[in-house]
Motif scaffolding. Sequence first.
Motif, PDB file in Angstrom:
ATOM      1  N   ALA A 188      43.696  24.647  39.345  1.00 10.76           N
ATOM      2  CA  ALA A 188      44.172  23.303  39.633  1.00 10.76           C
ATOM      3  C   ALA A 188      43.669  22.877  40.995  1.00 10.76           C
ATOM      4  O   ALA A 188      43.412  23.701  41.867  1.00 10.76           O
ATOM      5  N   SER A 189      43.497  21.614  41.162  1.00 12.15           N
ATOM      6  CA  SER A 189      43.149  21.042  42.450  1.00 12.15           C
ATOM      7  C   SER A 189      44.349  20.250  42.946  1.00 12.15           C
ATOM      8  O   SER A 189      44.830  19.365  42.247  1.00 12.15           O
ATOM      9  N   PRO A 190      44.874  20.555  44.124  1.00 17.59           N
ATOM     10  CA  PRO A 190      46.041  19.817  44.603  1.00 17.59           C
ATOM     11  C   PRO A 190      45.757  18.330  44.785  1.00 17.59           C
ATOM     12  O   PRO A 190      46.664  17.523  44.816  1.00 17.59           O
ATOM     13  N   LEU A 191      44.484  17.942  44.899  1.00 17.35           N
ATOM     14  CA  LEU A 191      44.168  16.535  45.098  1.00 17.35           C
ATOM     15  C   LEU A 191      43.964  15.775  43.796  1.00 17.35           C
ATOM     16  O   LEU A 191      44.293  14.605  43.698  1.00 17.35           O
ATOM     17  N   LEU A 192      43.403  16.443  42.793  1.00 17.77           N
ATOM     18  CA  LEU A 192      42.943  15.710  41.633  1.00 17.77           C
ATOM     19  C   LEU A 192      43.766  15.934  40.377  1.00 17.77           C
ATOM     20  O   LEU A 192      43.971  15.026  39.602  1.00 17.77           O
ATOM     21  N   GLY A 193      44.188  17.151  40.114  1.00 16.91           N
ATOM     22  CA  GLY A 193      44.919  17.409  38.888  1.00 16.91           C
ATOM     23  C   GLY A 193      44.497  18.709  38.247  1.00 16.91           C
ATOM     24  O   GLY A 193      43.690  19.455  38.790  1.00 16.91           O
ATOM     25  N   PRO A 194      45.049  19.013  37.088  1.00 16.38           N
ATOM     26  CA  PRO A 194      44.765  20.288  36.427  1.00 16.38           C
ATOM     27  C   PRO A 194      43.323  20.354  35.936  1.00 16.38           C
ATOM     28  O   PRO A 194      42.870  19.501  35.182  1.00 16.38           O
ATOM     29  N   ILE A 195      42.593  21.375  36.380  1.00 15.96           N
ATOM     30  CA  ILE A 195      41.187  21.511  36.005  1.00 15.96           C
ATOM     31  C   ILE A 195      41.047  21.797  34.516  1.00 15.96           C
ATOM     32  O   ILE A 195      40.038  21.497  33.897  1.00 15.96           O
ATOM     33  N   GLY A 196      42.069  22.372  33.904  1.00 13.03           N
ATOM     34  CA  GLY A 196      41.984  22.708  32.479  1.00 13.03           C
ATOM     35  C   GLY A 196      41.862  21.497  31.570  1.00 13.03           C
ATOM     36  O   GLY A 196      41.477  21.631  30.414  1.00 13.03           O
ATOM     37  N   ALA A 197      42.183  20.298  32.067  1.00  8.19           N
ATOM     38  CA  ALA A 197      42.039  19.098  31.245  1.00  8.19           C
ATOM     39  C   ALA A 197      40.567  18.851  30.945  1.00  8.19           C
ATOM     40  O   ALA A 197      39.698  19.138  31.760  1.00  8.19           O
ATOM     41  N   TRP A 250      46.934  14.314  37.064  1.00  9.73           N
ATOM     42  CA  TRP A 250      48.290  14.824  36.872  1.00  9.73           C
ATOM     43  C   TRP A 250      49.052  13.917  35.907  1.00  9.73           C
ATOM     44  O   TRP A 250      48.883  12.705  35.904  1.00  9.73           O
ATOM     45  N   ARG A 251      49.918  14.516  35.096  1.00  7.20           N
ATOM     46  CA  ARG A 251      50.700  13.737  34.140  1.00  7.20           C
ATOM     47  C   ARG A 251      51.742  12.870  34.839  1.00  7.20           C
ATOM     48  O   ARG A 251      52.246  11.920  34.257  1.00  7.20           O
ATOM     49  N   ARG A 252      52.065  13.199  36.054  1.00 12.32           N
ATOM     50  CA  ARG A 252      52.963  12.348  36.838  1.00 12.32           C
ATOM     51  C   ARG A 252      52.447  12.332  38.272  1.00 12.32           C
ATOM     52  O   ARG A 252      52.088  13.375  38.810  1.00 12.32           O
ATOM     53  N   GLY A 253      52.417  11.176  38.882  1.00 20.19           N
ATOM     54  CA  GLY A 253      51.956  11.082  40.265  1.00 20.19           C
ATOM     55  C   GLY A 253      50.501  10.709  40.414  1.00 20.19           C
ATOM     56  O   GLY A 253      49.977  10.699  41.538  1.00 20.19           O
ATOM     57  N   LEU A 254      49.819  10.368  39.325  1.00 20.08           N
ATOM     58  CA  LEU A 254      48.432   9.913  39.414  1.00 20.08           C
ATOM     59  C   LEU A 254      48.372   8.602  40.193  1.00 20.08           C
ATOM     60  O   LEU A 254      49.206   7.718  39.998  1.00 20.08           O
ATOM     61  N   VAL A 255      47.384   8.479  41.075  1.00 20.77           N
ATOM     62  CA  VAL A 255      47.151   7.211  41.776  1.00 20.77           C
ATOM     63  C   VAL A 255      45.727   6.755  41.471  1.00 20.77           C
ATOM     64  O   VAL A 255      44.894   7.520  40.979  1.00 20.77           O
ATOM     65  N   ALA A 256      45.459   5.498  41.762  1.00 19.74           N
ATOM     66  CA  ALA A 256      44.185   4.898  41.362  1.00 19.74           C
ATOM     67  C   ALA A 256      42.985   5.646  41.933  1.00 19.74           C
ATOM     68  O   ALA A 256      41.950   5.786  41.270  1.00 19.74           O
ATOM     69  N   GLY A 257      43.105   6.131  43.163  1.00 22.26           N
ATOM     70  CA  GLY A 257      41.997   6.861  43.767  1.00 22.26           C
ATOM     71  C   GLY A 257      41.643   8.130  43.012  1.00 22.26           C
ATOM     72  O   GLY A 257      40.476   8.561  43.016  1.00 22.26           O
ATOM     73  N   ASP A 258      42.624   8.747  42.353  1.00 19.31           N
ATOM     74  CA  ASP A 258      42.343   9.942  41.550  1.00 19.31           C
ATOM     75  C   ASP A 258      41.397   9.611  40.397  1.00 19.31           C
ATOM     76  O   ASP A 258      40.534  10.409  40.024  1.00 19.31           O
ATOM     77  N   VAL A 259      41.586   8.434  39.808  1.00 14.75           N
ATOM     78  CA  VAL A 259      40.731   8.031  38.682  1.00 14.75           C
ATOM     79  C   VAL A 259      39.280   7.938  39.141  1.00 14.75           C
ATOM     80  O   VAL A 259      38.359   8.406  38.452  1.00 14.75           O
ATOM     81  N   ILE A 260      39.067   7.368  40.314  1.00  8.80           N
ATOM     82  CA  ILE A 260      37.703   7.268  40.853  1.00  8.80           C
ATOM     83  C   ILE A 260      37.098   8.659  41.031  1.00  8.80           C
ATOM     84  O   ILE A 260      35.941   8.904  40.659  1.00  8.80           O
ATOM     85  N   ALA A 261      37.872   9.571  41.576  1.00 11.77           N
ATOM     86  CA  ALA A 261      37.366  10.921  41.836  1.00 11.77           C
ATOM     87  C   ALA A 261      36.976  11.661  40.560  1.00 11.77           C
ATOM     88  O   ALA A 261      36.100  12.529  40.580  1.00 11.77           O
ATOM     89  N   HIS A 262      37.605  11.312  39.447  1.00 17.23           N
ATOM     90  CA  HIS A 262      37.320  12.007  38.193  1.00 17.23           C
ATOM     91  C   HIS A 262      36.160  11.400  37.405  1.00 17.23           C
ATOM     92  O   HIS A 262      35.689  12.006  36.438  1.00 17.23           O
ATOM     93  N   LEU A 263      35.699  10.233  37.788  1.00 21.62           N
ATOM     94  CA  LEU A 263      34.653   9.567  37.011  1.00 21.62           C
ATOM     95  C   LEU A 263      33.382  10.405  36.854  1.00 21.62           C
ATOM     96  O   LEU A 263      32.817  10.474  35.746  1.00 21.62           O
ATOM     97  N   PRO A 264      32.874  11.066  37.902  1.00 24.15           N
ATOM     98  CA  PRO A 264      31.642  11.840  37.709  1.00 24.15           C
ATOM     99  C   PRO A 264      31.773  12.949  36.675  1.00 24.15           C
ATOM    100  O   PRO A 264      30.804  13.258  35.969  1.00 24.15           O
ATOM    101  N   ALA A 265      32.953  13.562  36.555  1.00 14.32           N
ATOM    102  CA  ALA A 265      33.137  14.626  35.558  1.00 14.32           C
ATOM    103  C   ALA A 265      32.989  14.074  34.149  1.00 14.32           C
ATOM    104  O   ALA A 265      32.358  14.700  33.281  1.00 14.32           O
ATOM    105  N   VAL A 266      33.556  12.895  33.904  1.00 14.37           N
ATOM    106  CA  VAL A 266      33.441  12.285  32.577  1.00 14.37           C
ATOM    107  C   VAL A 266      31.996  11.880  32.306  1.00 14.37           C
ATOM    108  O   VAL A 266      31.438  12.154  31.238  1.00 14.37           O
ATOM    109  N   LEU A 267      31.363  11.243  33.280  1.00 13.97           N
ATOM    110  CA  LEU A 267      29.979  10.804  33.106  1.00 13.97           C
ATOM    111  C   LEU A 267      29.039  11.975  32.890  1.00 13.97           C
ATOM    112  O   LEU A 267      28.109  11.917  32.074  1.00 13.97           O
TER     113      LEU A 267
END
Length: 603
Positions: A127-136, A578-595
Amino acid sequence: MILGIGNDLVDLDRFRRVLERRPGLIEKLFTEAEREYALRRSDPTERFAVRFAAKEAVLKAMGVGIGAADWHEIEVVRNENGRPSLSLTGRAAALAAQQGIEGWRLTLSHSEIIAQAVVVALGAEMASPLLGPIGAQPLPRPGAIDGGGLVPIVTPEEMNAIDRAAPEPVEELINRAGGAVARAAIELLGGAYGRRVVVLAGKGNNGNDGRNAASRLRAQGVHVTMINAADAPEVLPDCDLVIDAAYGTGFRGEWDAPIAPPGCLVLAVDIPSGINGLNGSCAGDVLEADATITFAALKPGNVLGDGLACSGELAVADIGLDTRSASTHLVGAAAVASWIPELASNAHKWQSAVWVVAGSPGMGGAAALCSGAAARTGAGYVRVSTPGGAAIDLPIESVRTDLPSDAWATEVLADLARFDALVIGNGLGIADATKEQIRQVVAAATGRGVPTVVDADGLTALGTDVSRFVSATTVLTPHDGEFARLAGRAPGEDRIADARALAVESGAIVLLKGRSTVVAAPNGDVLVSIAGDQRLATAGTGDVLAGIIGALLACGVDPLRAAAGGAFLHGRAGALGWRRGLVAGDVIAHLPAVLDDLTYLRP
């Protein structure tokens, strides 16, 4: 870290009878060492049963069905202290490794009538304390309904026309549908012999599909109980699976479904009974399905409102019908991957430049989020301009060019030709003077053919006069309140029809936000994304979506696809958080993984 838990129960008396009737199963199910250990007892049933339960529990912990691995590849062994443990080989070991499973915990127990095994799959803390569970996972699994290409969606009325145009008689279509239901049932059950199924059937063709499936399941050794939907008891009989074939997509009215017995699975035929096939609404109690199998095409009720929430895992069975007339489609990962162009070897930043005109005193975050998302999605150059100057730190990768507090449209238009896309409206405010500046810029961008995303305050500025300022190169991204400001009416239950109507009236691409995002074009084509969930219901995620779409437009993606693809990327990036506590900046940080994962799906 616990990566999975599996639990399985085996009825000892039933298992004993099965082994007596089919002694060859002992060799098929158990390794030589397991057989040798169990056969030390005069009645080996208990030892065999707990080991079989352990094998099934392992498959459940890994989230796969029977057939994913050979029974001999999952072996119950005893360590030096005599404690039972697990040994995996072959495909079973490969599946565990793919899921990051590094160890197992196993407990076996039995009474005079039941054997039980509980399995816990363990892996490293990831897990990353900043972004969320890596297993997702960044993308849906390949077999998921939105894991592939475009899936047709047709209304119940359109489906009736497709049925009528089929050259095959209705009896043949029912036979094909019944076969698909039976196969789905067996997959859910992990086998057929000895399983107990209740089929809840109505009087129409939905019920006929269920009755056909019931006869097929009986032929394979399933204990089937048929129940007429009109006379159903309040609580259904004990079983392993309920097949809900009571009412189909044409149902109107109210129906309170019976209660499923505890612990059983539910398979819906076409749509959970009681859900409106056109808009996904329901009146009354509905049997929430673990899986829904529909035929030839999805129906709007499968992907909207209560219908999506109640459908579980969606699947479309091909029964030979022609759905090429469909103008609405569900967006899948492979489709999005095919839309996003690869970077040329000689690419430079000005080939995908985005200008973000956003922000105002107290609303600087909108500009920061929008520009950050554009950069992370692949814009080569992002300029951020705020009337009166930015009041917040912007991403260091963005180029800040402040605008005057008033009459700033002229400065934007003077340099707009250098950019491949414009994003305007986020956090600009709704003062009359500001609205006028927004309208001037949007109208000029339209006239010059610059692809433009209009969001938030920009939508309020355009209002019901929207058609005067936009074209098919404009993407409007309203939530329900903003939709009402543009259309003069709030969206109703049929969100696909409403989004399509506004697109036709305005001449622009309309992205109607919601649990299911509906994107409509002026020519009537509609794309639907179900990638997002409630995690995205937090301040600033709309700004992120606008930036994503702006970047896709700048990269040359067609506006309809840019909007739908942006909604898909936005939803999948949110699903990594994270399933609770996600903020908009987290979504930006995850975009490269999806792309990055999408690159592996390109044709």
